[in-house]
Write an enzyme that holds these catalytic residues in place. Structure first.
Site, PDB file in Angstrom:
ATOM      1  N   ALA A  56       0.874  -1.182   0.000  1.00 50.90           N
ATOM      2  CA  ALA A  56       0.000   0.000   0.000  1.00 50.90           C
ATOM      3  C   ALA A  56       0.901   1.219   0.000  1.00 50.90           C
ATOM      4  CB  ALA A  56      -0.867  -0.004   1.245  1.00 50.90           C
ATOM      5  N   ILE A  82       4.584  -1.116   3.197  1.00 47.00           N
ATOM      6  CA  ILE A  82       4.354   0.260   2.754  1.00 47.00           C
ATOM      7  C   ILE A  82       5.281   0.636   1.604  1.00 47.00           C
ATOM      8  CG2 ILE A  82       4.073   2.640   3.553  1.00 47.00           C
ATOM      9  CD1 ILE A  82       2.415   0.436   5.097  1.00 47.00           C
ATOM     10  N   LYS A  83       4.652   1.066   0.526  1.00 52.44           N
ATOM     11  CA  LYS A  83       5.416   1.534  -0.628  1.00 52.44           C
ATOM     12  C   LYS A  83       5.837   2.968  -0.366  1.00 52.44           C
ATOM     13  CE  LYS A  83       4.114  -0.495  -4.970  1.00 52.44           C
ATOM     14  NZ  LYS A  83       3.250  -0.282  -6.148  1.00 52.44           N
ATOM     15  N   ILE A  84       7.140   3.182  -0.459  1.00 55.72           N
ATOM     16  CA  ILE A  84       7.707   4.511  -0.225  1.00 55.72           C
ATOM     17  C   ILE A  84       8.508   4.891  -1.476  1.00 55.72           C
ATOM     18  CG2 ILE A  84       9.318   5.825   1.227  1.00 55.72           C
ATOM     19  CD1 ILE A  84       7.151   4.947   3.044  1.00 55.72           C
TER      20      ILE A  84
END
Ligand code: E4P
Length: 223
Positions: A56, A82-84
């Site tokens: 996400a 978590i996509k960063i």
């Protein structure tokens, strides 16, 4: 190579999950926007179906905002990572999240140097975008090949997700390059199953079986 689905569409996820081949899902804001649902609702629905990693994306541009979003998204389900985005602020956020035990997927990666930085920051996954490099006339898969080489040389535990895959040959090339994971759009996953000789083979077997299906058995049943 593990197979992830690159979508936020629940029907598609449900269908492919039933094939028994699905190891995870990646989403991005564009994919969620296509579904016309809130990010949270979308992720909750996906997490009911998929037990493997689900990516996400955090949308803040500053590390503090990324951290806030990441903690919130990670609390939705224990398998959410978590996509960063690959920026200096993103690296800072990834290094803090990795110490907190929150899994991350460093996204929008287009070079081996960016992948090295992501790994050094402690990213769980790194996502080089193959198709978008192809779109500007580069050989996108060469970045995947290079990253696999470097990660292998140094025994780096960050997993490479070949992303932005656009057609079935991208999947084959990612597998041959040694990508740990390929994240695949629904349409490409469906194309991967198909082969005209499979269809012709099924048709021929069914036709031939017609010739014998009503013949009685002459053998006695054995217990
Ligand atoms: C997945 O992590 C990426 O967001 C996705 O593969 C990007 O694909 P695109 O370049 O086709 O939008």
């Amino acid at each position: 190579m593990k197979l992830f689905l690159d979508t936020a569409n629940i029907e598609h996820i449900r269908e492919i999950n039933q094939w028994g081949i699905l190891s995870g899902v990646t989403t991005n804001p564009s994919l969620v926007a296509r579904e016309g649902k809130s990010m949270r609702d979308c992720l909750m629905e996906i997490a009911e179906i998929v037990k493997g990693p689900i990516s996400a994306e955090a949308l803040s541009l500053d590390a503090e905002g990324m951290l806030r979003e990441a903690r919130e998204l990670a609390s939705i389900a224990e398998n959410i990572n978590i996509k960063i985005p690959m920026t200096p602020q993103g690296l800072r956020a990834v290094s803090i999240l990795s110490k907190e035990g929150i899994k991350t997927n460093m996204t929008l990666v287009f070079s081996s140097n960016q992948a090295l930085l992501a790994a050094a920051a402690g990213a769980t996954f790194v996502s080089p975008f193959v198709g978008r490099l192809d779109d500007i006339g580069n050989w996108g898969m060469s970045v995947v090949e290079e990253i696999v080489d470097i990660f292998d040389t140094y025994n780096i535990s960050t997993q490479l997700i070949a992303a932005s895959l656009r057609h079935p040959m991208h999947v084959v090339q990612a597998a041959r390059a040694g990508a740990h994971i390929a994240t695949i759009p629904y349409e490409v996953m469906v194309q991967m199953v198909k082969h005209p000789l499979t269809d012709i083979g099924i048709e021929r077997f069914l036709k031939d079986y017609e010739k014998i299906k009503d013949l009685p058995s002459t053998k006695q049943e054995t217990k």
